[in-house]
Design a protein around this motif. Structure first.
Motif, PDB file in Angstrom:
ATOM      1  N   VAL A  41      -1.279  -0.611  -2.371  1.00  0.00           N
ATOM      2  CA  VAL A  41      -2.711  -0.280  -2.625  1.00  0.00           C
ATOM      3  C   VAL A  41      -3.193  -0.284  -3.942  1.00  0.00           C
TER       4      VAL A  41
ATOM      5  N   GLN B 278      -9.348  12.323  -1.535  1.00  0.00           N
ATOM      6  CA  GLN B 278      -9.087  11.852  -0.145  1.00  0.00           C
ATOM      7  C   GLN B 278      -7.476  12.252  -0.237  1.00  0.00           C
TER       8      GLN B 278
ATOM      9  N   LYS C  14      -1.311   5.493   4.662  1.00  0.00           N
ATOM     10  CA  LYS C  14      -1.652   4.376   3.847  1.00  0.00           C
ATOM     11  C   LYS C  14      -2.998   3.834   4.329  1.00  0.00           C
ATOM     12  N   PRO C  15      -3.088   3.650   5.880  1.00  0.00           N
ATOM     13  CA  PRO C  15      -4.456   3.090   6.458  1.00  0.00           C
ATOM     14  C   PRO C  15      -5.654   3.668   5.743  1.00  0.00           C
ATOM     15  N   ALA C  16      -5.530   5.063   5.462  1.00  0.00           N
ATOM     16  CA  ALA C  16      -6.806   5.633   4.736  1.00  0.00           C
ATOM     17  C   ALA C  16      -7.067   5.428   3.809  1.00  0.00           C
TER      18      ALA C  16
ATOM     19  N   GLU D  74      -6.533   1.971   2.312  1.00  0.00           N
ATOM     20  CA  GLU D  74      -6.433   0.461   2.270  1.00  0.00           C
ATOM     21  C   GLU D  74      -7.857   0.019   1.760  1.00  0.00           C
ATOM     22  N   GLU D  75      -8.938   0.701   2.227  1.00  0.00           N
ATOM     23  CA  GLU D  75     -10.170   0.246   2.081  1.00  0.00           C
ATOM     24  C   GLU D  75     -10.553   0.521   0.794  1.00  0.00           C
ATOM     25  N   LEU D  76     -10.174   1.341  -0.098  1.00  0.00           N
ATOM     26  CA  LEU D  76     -10.729   1.959  -1.236  1.00  0.00           C
ATOM     27  C   LEU D  76     -10.464   0.919  -2.202  1.00  0.00           C
TER      28      LEU D  76
END
Length: 152
Positions: A42, A76, A146-148, A150-152
């Motif tokens: 990330v 976050q 990690k999935p939380a 990945e969109e940042l």
């Protein structure tokens, strides 16, 4: 006082030794990982390990150049504080918008041990014993969250 070349050489030797020591340890997902240069996958989030002349530390560093976005990522991450501390088995220090040694604004979640010196090879077992369980725990923690990020 140590010369710069000696410090650089000794640190390189330490990290090579640490890497060899950790090489047989698989990641939480069972794969191979370069522990001393851990990739979170990330952007702007790093796991940092430092071995210096009077301390050793390990942490999660957020170094997004936009301090508002850096704070958003930090907040976050803070949502997972209880999980992190449960996996680690200890509390870590949380620092929003701290300044690093180069004057760059970063945010950190870290654990520091004062005293051992990377320049003293007799301290290396203590340094490795400090870093090893924590980087393994960070890997387990990161695999869960990690999935939380990945969109940042």
């Amino acid at each position: 006082m140590y010369k710069r070349e000696e410090i650089t050489r000794t640190k390189k030797q330490f990290w090579t030794t640490f890497g060899q020591y950790m090489k047989p340890v698989p990641s939480a997902e069972g794969g191979r990982v370069n522990w001393q240069n851990y990739k979170t996958g990330v952007k702007h989030i790093f796991f940092r390990m430092r071995a210096e002349r009077n301390f050793v530390s390990i942490g999660i560093e957020i170094n997004h150049p936009d301090t508002e976005l850096q704070e958003l990522v930090f907040e976050q991450l803070r949502e997972f504080k209880k999980m992190l501390h449960a996996i680690l088995g200890e509390d870590w220090e949380w620092k929003l918008h701290d300044q690093d040694e180069f004057g760059k604004i970063t945010s950190m979640v870290e654990k520091k041990l004062k005293g051992p010196s990377v320049m003293n090879k007799d301290d290396w077992p203590q340094i490795i014993s400090f870093l090893k369980p924590r980087i393994i725990a960070l890997d387990e923690f990161w695999g869960n969250i990690k999935p939380a990020f990945e969109e940042l």
